[in-house]
Write an enzyme that holds these catalytic residues in place. Structure first.
Site, mmCIF file in Angstrom:
data_model
loop_
_atom_site.group_PDB
_atom_site.id
_atom_site.type_symbol
_atom_site.label_atom_id
_atom_site.label_comp_id
_atom_site.label_asym_id
_atom_site.label_seq_id
_atom_site.Cartn_x
_atom_site.Cartn_y
_atom_site.Cartn_z
ATOM 1 N N GLU A 36 -31.527 65.913 33.387
ATOM 2 C CA GLU A 36 -32.589 66.270 32.484
ATOM 3 C C GLU A 36 -33.492 66.550 33.352
ATOM 4 O OE1 GLU A 36 -33.673 64.151 28.824
ATOM 5 O OE2 GLU A 36 -31.733 62.935 29.163
ATOM 6 N N CYS A 49 -28.069 62.348 26.346
ATOM 7 C CA CYS A 49 -29.023 63.292 26.029
ATOM 8 C C CYS A 49 -28.733 63.857 24.852
ATOM 9 C CB CYS A 49 -29.106 64.314 27.004
ATOM 10 S SG CYS A 49 -30.474 65.475 26.644
ATOM 11 N N CYS A 75 -36.645 65.113 22.150
ATOM 12 C CA CYS A 75 -35.710 64.251 22.751
ATOM 13 C C CYS A 75 -34.988 63.355 21.643
ATOM 14 C CB CYS A 75 -36.388 63.127 23.534
ATOM 15 S SG CYS A 75 -35.313 61.787 24.122
ATOM 16 N N HIS A 89 -32.223 74.293 27.171
ATOM 17 C CA HIS A 89 -30.756 73.731 27.725
ATOM 18 C C HIS A 89 -29.983 75.055 28.276
ATOM 19 C CE1 HIS A 89 -31.108 69.479 26.394
ATOM 20 N NE2 HIS A 89 -31.814 70.063 25.332
ATOM 21 N N GLY A 143 -29.149 67.300 24.526
ATOM 22 C CA GLY A 143 -28.274 68.051 25.217
ATOM 23 C C GLY A 143 -26.877 68.210 24.643
#
Length: 302
Positions: free
Chosen positions: A225, A234, A81, A176, A237
């Site tokens: 997510e 994110c 993360c 992703h 992301g």
């Protein structure tokens, strides 16, 4: 705060560009995390409320300063993360766990390097970026593809939604799928996001990014997510979208990524991927984890 009597956990609420976290110090207090406890903590009605929970622990890797684990709001443990990584650095420094800068952190997929800068932001060296379907545990058998500069786009449609939908695949520790859209504010993220995040072709689920290109160094982004739903920002992301845009020939390095929660800056050069952005402490507190979990269990019993 008072000494921890056992099942009273000290915690810190933080956010990185609106992506919010419950930070737990597992170095100085015993923390046994379970999926149910994570769900109870993250619940926004009966718990503290968060997109994810970060648990800081002693490292297993000899070259790491700390290890941290990440639990989504649905209780599932995930690989990485980016926004949480920045909060991790600020948390470790503010709590006095370490004054080292940069820090080397162990996550489940390896080591990352994190640096708190003089302007109050944090830069994260995000590690290796990969693009093969196998890197995302994605079954591409029989799917139509389209070449786009250095990228390969995979057609994966949502039933009932107008297509075709052509996705970039990017693995940055976690998986992703990135879709370019014309108007990210009005795109049906709430429909397409969950459908792709749980699509059976992704063996471990996927984070779903919706990217609107504003210029060669600027995008707007929304991300659904897996295990958390749409978040205000994110980090991984943002990295995935920026890298996908550069591979498609749409973007030039570096890239500014505007999210609903704030702005992130992505630099991808010579195979090195870096992300810079804010990290902020909201408040400190204590929670009786057994009482909270029992209340949560009763509230969700139908």
């Amino acid at each position: 705060m008072q000494d921890n009597p056992g099942m009273i956990w000290n915690f810190t609420k933080m956010h990185g560009a609106g992506n919010d976290f419950i930070m737990l110090d597992g170095v100085r207090q015993p923390i046994h995390m379970t999926p149910e406890r994570a769900r109870a903590l993250a619940d926004r009605h009966f718990g503290i409320g968060a997109d994810q929970i970060l648990l800081v622990e002693e490292p297993l890797h000899p070259e790491a300063d700390f290890r941290y684990r990440i639990f989504n709001a649905d209780g599932g443990e995930v690989e990485h993360c980016g926004n949480g990584a920045r909060c991790f650095v600020r948390f470790v420094h503010e709590q006095g766990l370490s004054h080292r800068n940069p820090l080397r952190a162990e996550i489940c997929t390896g080591l990352i390097v994190l640096t708190e800068t003089d302007d109050g932001e944090v830069t994260v060296d995000m590690g290796q970026t990969r693009f093969e379907p196998a890197d995302l545990n994605f079954d591409a058998d029989g799917l139509a593809t389209q070449a786009c500069a250095d990228d390969t786009l995979y057609r994966l449609d949502v039933p009932g939604h107008e297509g075709p939908l052509l996705w970039s695949l990017v693995a940055i520790s976690n998986p992703h799928a990135v879709l370019q859209v014309e108007d990210v504010e009005h795109y049906p993220v709430d429909v397409v996001g969950p459908a792709i995040a749980t699509h059976p072709r992704f063996g471990q689920g996927v984070n779903v990014g919706f990217m609107q290109v504003q210029g060669p160094g600027h995008i707007r982004l929304r991300v659904h997510e897996r295990g958390a739903g749409e978040t205000l920002a994110c980090g991984t992301g943002a990295c995935a979208a920026a890298v996908a845009g550069m591979r498609r020939g749409l973007l030039a390095n570096p890239v500014r990524v505007d999210t609903h929660g704030g702005t992130l800056h992505i630099d991808w050069e010579d195979g090195r991927l870096r992300m810079r952005g804010p990290a902020a402490t909201v408040f400190n507190g204590q929670v009786d984890i057994d009482a909270l979990t029992a209340t949560f269990r009763e509230s969700t019993r139908i």
